[in-house]
Design an enzyme around this catalytic site. Structure first.
Site: not given
Length: 256
Positions: A155, A162
């Protein structure tokens, strides 16, 4: 029988595929009585095609959240179509390929900056563009995140992005509370969406849910997350803001 969004006017971003949380949010919102308007970028024609599968016709507006001109004209377009807004759904995320897939230590700042602008700062810019459309009664802003407490495999820079999105939501909740505007996030488990398909090694990340989630998690079912978004858009959470609601089969609660 009335729906929980009767009379609400909702702007929804990110409807790119029928398998997306944004699409199911739009579908459920209409079924619960809301009028909606969709935004799309870079291909509004794609969203227009997907929108035909919704219960009712809806307008699609081109919106690049990193383009100040697009943001400036949004108020006029939405006001003409709906008269105002009661809710906004932020379902936007993008990172260049060199910011994903195990390249964390080598990603250039330019790519990190793009990811941060489009995926995190846009929550603030979209909210501010829509704020004049909300009445004195306020409204609800709901975004989508992927739990930033952890460093997920593959990720990479979307993780810090995020985390920035989650912090941005809390600061918006702080500063907009006086205007009765709530800002919350849904932290969903992994889904086979367009965004997921752009992540190298996504299947490795998603496999964790098969092994660990207390409640069975279906990668092909975005409806539970869509239901969470619709609930937060409704009046059933009048004093909830700055919150992250997990819709992930309970995996976030399970330790090593």
């Amino acid at each position: 029988m009335s729906g929980i969004l009767d009379g609400k006017r909702i702007l929804i971003t990110g409807v790119l595929m029928e398998s997306s949380i944004a699409f199911h949010t739009a579908k459920l919102a209409q079924e619960q009585g809301a009028e909606i308007i969709l935004t799309a970028f870079p291909r509004p024609t794609l969203t227009e095609r997907i929108a035909k599968k919704l219960p009712k016709p809806t307008k699609v507006v081109e919106l690049d959240v990193s383009n100040d001109e697009h943001l400036a004209r949004l108020e006029g377009v939405v006001r003409e179509e709906l008269g105002g807004l009661d809710g906004v759904v932020h379902s936007i995320g993008f990172a260049p390929q060199d910011a994903l897939g195990g390249n964390f230590l080598n990603t250039p700042f330019e790519s990190v900056a793009t990811a941060m602008h489009v995926s995190a700062f846009s929550l603030k810019s979209l909210t501010m563009a829509c704020l004049p459309l909300m009445s004195d009664e306020g409204g609800s802003v709901v975004g989508l995140t992927f739990d930033a407490q952890f460093a997920w495999p593959q990720y990479d820079w979307m993780g810090p992005t995020k985390a920035a999105l989650e912090a941005t939501s809390r600061y918006l909740a702080r500063d907009l509370g006086k205007q009765n505007v709530r800002c919350n996030l849904i932290s969903a488990g992994p889904l086979g969406s367009m965004a997921a398909k752009s992540i190298p090694g996504f299947s490795e990340l998603a496999a964790v849910w098969d092994e660990r989630a207390p409640l069975e998690w279906n990668l092909a079912d975005p409806e539970p997350a869509g239901r969470g978004v619709v609930a937060l858009l409704s009046d059933w959470f009048p004093k909830t803001t700055g919150e992250i609601i997990h819709v992930d089969g309970g995996l976030h609660a399970i330790g090593a």
